[in-house]
Design a protein around this motif. Structure first.
Motif, PDB file in Angstrom:
ATOM      1  N   PHE A 258       0.838  -1.206   0.000  1.00 34.86           N
ATOM      2  CA  PHE A 258       0.000   0.000   0.000  1.00 34.86           C
ATOM      3  C   PHE A 258       0.871   1.253   0.000  1.00 34.86           C
ATOM      4  O   PHE A 258       0.643   2.190  -0.781  1.00 34.86           O
ATOM      5  N   HIS A 259       1.884   1.279   0.859  1.00 33.87           N
ATOM      6  CA  HIS A 259       2.770   2.439   0.910  1.00 33.87           C
ATOM      7  C   HIS A 259       3.437   2.679  -0.441  1.00 33.87           C
ATOM      8  O   HIS A 259       3.547   3.829  -0.908  1.00 33.87           O
ATOM      9  N   LEU A 260       3.896   1.602  -1.096  1.00 34.53           N
ATOM     10  CA  LEU A 260       4.599   1.766  -2.364  1.00 34.53           C
ATOM     11  C   LEU A 260       3.686   2.260  -3.473  1.00 34.53           C
ATOM     12  O   LEU A 260       4.071   3.112  -4.280  1.00 34.53           O
ATOM     13  N   ILE A 261       2.472   1.722  -3.542  1.00 37.39           N
ATOM     14  CA  ILE A 261       1.591   2.167  -4.636  1.00 37.39           C
ATOM     15  C   ILE A 261       1.134   3.603  -4.414  1.00 37.39           C
ATOM     16  O   ILE A 261       0.980   4.367  -5.370  1.00 37.39           O
ATOM     17  N   VAL A 262       0.960   4.010  -3.146  1.00 36.68           N
ATOM     18  CA  VAL A 262       0.618   5.410  -2.894  1.00 36.68           C
ATOM     19  C   VAL A 262       1.802   6.313  -3.225  1.00 36.68           C
ATOM     20  O   VAL A 262       1.628   7.410  -3.757  1.00 36.68           O
ATOM     21  N   ARG A 263       3.005   5.847  -2.960  1.00 34.07           N
ATOM     22  CA  ARG A 263       4.192   6.657  -3.244  1.00 34.07           C
ATOM     23  C   ARG A 263       4.382   6.858  -4.747  1.00 34.07           C
ATOM     24  O   ARG A 263       4.727   7.957  -5.197  1.00 34.07           O
ATOM     25  N   GLU A 285       0.886   9.680   6.544  1.00 34.63           N
ATOM     26  CA  GLU A 285       1.095  10.463   5.322  1.00 34.63           C
ATOM     27  C   GLU A 285       0.510   9.745   4.108  1.00 34.63           C
ATOM     28  O   GLU A 285      -0.197  10.347   3.291  1.00 34.63           O
ATOM     29  N   TYR A 286       0.786   8.466   3.978  1.00 34.11           N
ATOM     30  CA  TYR A 286       0.281   7.714   2.829  1.00 34.11           C
ATOM     31  C   TYR A 286      -1.223   7.486   2.934  1.00 34.11           C
ATOM     32  O   TYR A 286      -1.937   7.487   1.935  1.00 34.11           O
ATOM     33  N   VAL A 287      -1.703   7.275   4.141  1.00 38.48           N
ATOM     34  CA  VAL A 287      -3.146   7.123   4.330  1.00 38.48           C
ATOM     35  C   VAL A 287      -3.865   8.407   3.930  1.00 38.48           C
ATOM     36  O   VAL A 287      -4.910   8.367   3.268  1.00 38.48           O
ATOM     37  N   ALA A 288      -3.305   9.534   4.303  1.00 37.44           N
ATOM     38  CA  ALA A 288      -3.916  10.812   3.935  1.00 37.44           C
ATOM     39  C   ALA A 288      -3.960  10.987   2.421  1.00 37.44           C
ATOM     40  O   ALA A 288      -4.938  11.487   1.858  1.00 37.44           O
ATOM     41  N   GLU A 289      -2.899  10.552   1.724  1.00 45.50           N
ATOM     42  CA  GLU A 289      -2.853  10.655   0.266  1.00 45.50           C
ATOM     43  C   GLU A 289      -3.923   9.801  -0.391  1.00 45.50           C
ATOM     44  O   GLU A 289      -4.512  10.182  -1.406  1.00 45.50           O
ATOM     45  N   ALA A 290      -4.196   8.616   0.204  1.00 50.82           N
ATOM     46  CA  ALA A 290      -5.186   7.707  -0.384  1.00 50.82           C
ATOM     47  C   ALA A 290      -6.617   8.103  -0.055  1.00 50.82           C
ATOM     48  O   ALA A 290      -7.553   7.706  -0.749  1.00 50.82           O
ATOM     49  N   THR A 291      -6.801   8.879   1.011  1.00 53.32           N
ATOM     50  CA  THR A 291      -8.143   9.283   1.418  1.00 53.32           C
ATOM     51  C   THR A 291      -8.816  10.100   0.306  1.00 53.32           C
ATOM     52  O   THR A 291      -8.232  11.026  -0.237  1.00 53.32           O
ATOM     53  N   GLY A 292     -10.018   9.724  -0.039  1.00 54.93           N
ATOM     54  CA  GLY A 292     -10.750  10.408  -1.093  1.00 54.93           C
ATOM     55  C   GLY A 292     -10.637   9.739  -2.441  1.00 54.93           C
ATOM     56  O   GLY A 292     -11.484   9.964  -3.322  1.00 54.93           O
ATOM     57  N   ARG A 293      -9.594   8.930  -2.629  1.00 52.27           N
ATOM     58  CA  ARG A 293      -9.458   8.210  -3.898  1.00 52.27           C
ATOM     59  C   ARG A 293     -10.320   6.951  -3.923  1.00 52.27           C
ATOM     60  O   ARG A 293     -10.744   6.500  -4.979  1.00 52.27           O
ATOM     61  N   THR A 294     -10.529   6.330  -2.763  1.00 54.02           N
ATOM     62  CA  THR A 294     -11.279   5.092  -2.652  1.00 54.02           C
ATOM     63  C   THR A 294     -11.818   5.001  -1.232  1.00 54.02           C
ATOM     64  O   THR A 294     -11.352   5.721  -0.334  1.00 54.02           O
ATOM     65  N   ARG A 295     -12.799   4.153  -1.041  1.00 50.36           N
ATOM     66  CA  ARG A 295     -13.230   3.868   0.328  1.00 50.36           C
ATOM     67  C   ARG A 295     -12.113   3.058   0.986  1.00 50.36           C
ATOM     68  O   ARG A 295     -11.704   2.027   0.466  1.00 50.36           O
ATOM     69  N   LEU A 296     -11.621   3.529   2.124  1.00 50.54           N
ATOM     70  CA  LEU A 296     -10.395   2.977   2.697  1.00 50.54           C
ATOM     71  C   LEU A 296     -10.624   2.490   4.118  1.00 50.54           C
ATOM     72  O   LEU A 296     -11.194   3.211   4.947  1.00 50.54           O
ATOM     73  N   TYR A 297     -10.175   1.248   4.383  1.00 48.15           N
ATOM     74  CA  TYR A 297     -10.230   0.690   5.729  1.00 48.15           C
ATOM     75  C   TYR A 297      -8.833   0.278   6.172  1.00 48.15           C
ATOM     76  O   TYR A 297      -8.107  -0.392   5.424  1.00 48.15           O
ATOM     77  N   ALA A 298      -8.471   0.671   7.379  1.00 50.01           N
ATOM     78  CA  ALA A 298      -7.294   0.108   8.046  1.00 50.01           C
ATOM     79  C   ALA A 298      -7.768  -1.116   8.819  1.00 50.01           C
ATOM     80  O   ALA A 298      -8.734  -1.036   9.582  1.00 50.01           O
ATOM     81  N   ALA A 299      -7.107  -2.255   8.603  1.00 43.01           N
ATOM     82  CA  ALA A 299      -7.560  -3.517   9.179  1.00 43.01           C
ATOM     83  C   ALA A 299      -6.555  -4.041  10.190  1.00 43.01           C
ATOM     84  O   ALA A 299      -5.354  -3.786  10.098  1.00 43.01           O
ATOM     85  N   TYR A 300      -7.080  -4.799  11.143  1.00 44.70           N
ATOM     86  CA  TYR A 300      -6.244  -5.442  12.153  1.00 44.70           C
ATOM     87  C   TYR A 300      -6.824  -6.818  12.445  1.00 44.70           C
ATOM     88  O   TYR A 300      -8.052  -6.980  12.518  1.00 44.70           O
ATOM     89  N   GLY A 301      -5.956  -7.801  12.611  1.00 43.32           N
ATOM     90  CA  GLY A 301      -6.440  -9.121  12.993  1.00 43.32           C
ATOM     91  C   GLY A 301      -5.374 -10.182  12.854  1.00 43.32           C
ATOM     92  O   GLY A 301      -4.818 -10.361  11.769  1.00 43.32           O
ATOM     93  N   PRO A 302      -5.069 -10.895  13.936  1.00 45.31           N
ATOM     94  CA  PRO A 302      -4.148 -12.016  13.834  1.00 45.31           C
ATOM     95  C   PRO A 302      -4.786 -13.194  13.099  1.00 45.31           C
ATOM     96  O   PRO A 302      -6.021 -13.279  12.982  1.00 45.31           O
TER      97      PRO A 302
END
Length: 605
Positions: A258-263, A285-302
């Motif tokens: 995700f970081h690389l494609i946003v960069r 920083e990268y999350v802010a750049e992606a905001t507004g381009r797509t519906r975005l979820y940060a996920a967590y889970g083992p």
């Protein structure tokens, strides 16, 4: 042929994966189920092929709670096989064909796999002492001439769906047992990730990584279309092209990717309906750049809680930390102190996860299961357990959860969970080593790299290249250290225990890396440029023209960064070309001799 289709059920009832897929086979048999390149498989065909293979599996002894190892490359037949195993009542054990033989042997033995399903290309690469092997490309076996003879037995919601292995701190990987109900709850109960019929779901994760569970069954249990991305050799340009081609409604990317494609190509995300990302700490920083381009979820889970346990909808640029969100439907989390008492909001404690998504436990490891899966005093349902994550977190005023690191030495590397103790345990088995240490080093690329330190027995000569090759025969790629450093003695603390904080820096100077060839300086402008960019990406002071990128500590994610960095200065090299010759000299020769050049690249020849 007699149909083996399970009785279709309403998708909102507690049920099995196979019954949910059967529902969509029943109501939309001609809807596209799987796409891979130019090929398409419809729900009716998927079901028929799974029926045939399920019958064959049953004839080979597959019954409820039978483990079946699946060793297949990405493609429709992999999905057909997984569904067929479930149709036969068994459960699948995904085994990456790229794993070294020793790793394959351990998983096959530890899982008690009764059968291995593979193809001709991989059958001969299996351990010699593997369980019986069934090749799906043996057409005489795959399509019985006299039809289905032994009807499969459909599983129950409490039956095992899959067994997936994660890194283990003692050097022994842990097999996580997940049942059907945990998967069906994930894909049906949570409205934030509810795939709609006809939605396109990208399948990018390896099946040995549990994100593939959401991708595959999130699509096929909900009437969606599963698009298998080509991941043979992927750079950002190739990935972005596939995203633009397929325009997926659902895409999961590990944090690093995700970081690389946003960069390098954030506009590619404009083609994504919903992007889910996680696996490590996200860059605001990268999350802010992606905001507004797509519906975005940060996920967590083992892995122990069936892919995702919580989600955070990113609707505005975050502050200095991206929260890991609120629990999925059917799940809950608690932040507890060492006495298992809830801590006040804002205070840091250990994260415990409860609910239907919690796995059954670790296969064949009752003591380890009892240590990590505890009775859940917060559940209204008797007999429920909660999973002790080892993660530190704090509840925010808005009810979301912030992640604050680990209580132990577990780390995430390129989205994979890594127990550093496993790397050390394997290294200590080398006959020439007296001890070994490993650490995860944070770098300027918003990621971590593994550095391993080896202490030879007195008088023993150890070659790090040979040691890396030995290690590569025992560990999968994601566990391989980026560098190996030889030490005469490990640094110790006042109590005589290894002091990892005093280990020498593993990177910066090329001269500090052992067993490299003599440094050879670049001779042309193009060679000089390539050496400089390699040094920048590897975070070294210099790189020689004959230095192998991977021998210097490069990995798949960093190679993507390198290719995009080169593209930004006018040197176009594909991922396939790079992997075919990963030295500056090889790459310079490639750019100088190939006939089809971009105008920018031509100036370097």
């Amino acid at each position: 042929m007699t149909s083996l289709l399970p009785q279709p059920v309403r998708p909102d009832l507690r049920t099995t994966i196979t019954q949910l897929v059967a529902h969509w086979v029943h109501v939309a048999p001609d809807a596209p189920a799987i796409r891979y390149g130019a090929d398409e498989m419809r729900y009716g065909e998927l079901s028929a092929r799974a029926d045939q293979l399920a019958a064959l599996l049953a004839e080979h002894g597959v019954r409820p709670e039978t483990a079946v190892a699946v060793v297949l490359p990405r493609g429709p037949e992999l999905v057909v096989t997984m569904l067929a195993v479930l149709r036969a009542g068994g459960y699948y054990v995904p085994l990456d064909p790229a794993y070294p033989v020793e790793r394959q042997r351990f998983i096959l033995t530890d899982s008690h796999a009764a059968l291995v399903v593979t193809d001709a290309a991989h059958a001969d690469k299996l351990p010699a002492d593997s369980p019986p092997v069934l090749r799906i490309d043996d057409q005489d076996s795959y399509d019985p001439a006299d039809g289905v003879r032994t009807p499969p037995v459909d599983a129950t919601p409490d039956g095992t769906a899959y067994l997936i292995y994660t890194s283990g701190s003692t050097g022994r990987p842990k097999g996580v047992v997940v049942d059907h109900a945990s998967v069906t709850e994930l894909v049906t109960a949570e409205p934030r990730i509810a795939v709609a019929p006809g939605d396109v779901v990208a399948q990018l994760a390896p099946t040995s990584f549990d994100a593939s569970t959401f991708e595959i069954w999130g699509a096929l249990c909900r009437g969606g279309t599963l698009v298998l991305f080509d991941t043979t050799v992927v750079g950002i340009a190739e990935l972005a092209a596939q995203i633009r081609r397929w325009r997926p409604d659902w895409l999961f990317l590990t944090t690093g990717l995700f970081h690389l494609i946003v960069r390098y190509d954030p506009a590619a995300l404009d083609s994504v309906g919903c992007l889910i990302t996680g696996g490590d700490v996200l860059s605001p920083e990268y999350v802010a750049e992606a905001t507004g381009r797509t519906r975005l979820y940060a996920a967590y889970g083992p892995t122990e809680t069936t892919v995702f346990a919580s989600l955070h909808a990113v609707t505005a640029p975050p502050g200095d930390r991206v929260p890991i969100g609120t629990p999925l439907a059917g799940m809950h989390w608690r932040v507890l102190d060492p006495q298992l008492r809830p801590v006040p909001d804002g205070e840091i404690g250990e994260i415990f996860l409860g609910g239907v998504g919690v796995a059954r436990g670790y296969h064949g490891r009752p003591e380890l299961t009892a240590e990590h899966f505890l009775p859940d005093p917060f559940s209204p349902e008797p007999g429920r357990r909660m999973y002790r994550t080892g993660d530190r977190g704090a509840r925010r005023p808005d009810g979301a959860l912030d992640f604050h690191g680990r209580l132990d030495r577990q780390v995430k590397i390129r989205g994979f969970r890594v127990e550093l103790g496993e790397i050390e345990a394997v290294l200590r088995r080398h006959p020439d080593l007296a001890d070994a240490l490993s650490v995860a080093v944070s770098t300027s690329a918003e990621e971590k790299r593994i550095a391993a330190y080896a202490v030879p027995h007195p008088g023993r000569q150890v070659n790090t290249f040979a040691l890396r090759a030995w290690l590569g025969e025992r560990l999968p790629g994601y566990l391989m250290p980026a560098t190996l450093v030889l030490l005469d003695d490990p640094p110790l603390d006042p109590n005589g225990k290894p002091d990892r904080s005093r280990l020498p820096a593993p990177w910066t100077a090329r001269a500090d890396l052992a067993n490299l060839p003599d440094y050879c300086a670049p001779a042309t402008d193009l060679q000089r440029l390539l050496c400089e960019v390699c040094a920048e990406v590897l975070e070294l002071d210099q790189v020689g023209v004959d230095d192998d990128f991977f021998e210097l500590g490069g990995d798949s994610l960093r190679s993507v960064w390198l290719l995009e960095r080169l593209r930004s200065v006018g040197v176009e090299i594909s991922a396939g070309e790079f992997f075919g010759g990963p030295t500056p000299r090889d790459l310079a020769d490639l750019v100088g001799t190939r006939s089809a050049r971009t105008p920018e690249a031509a100036r370097w020849s």
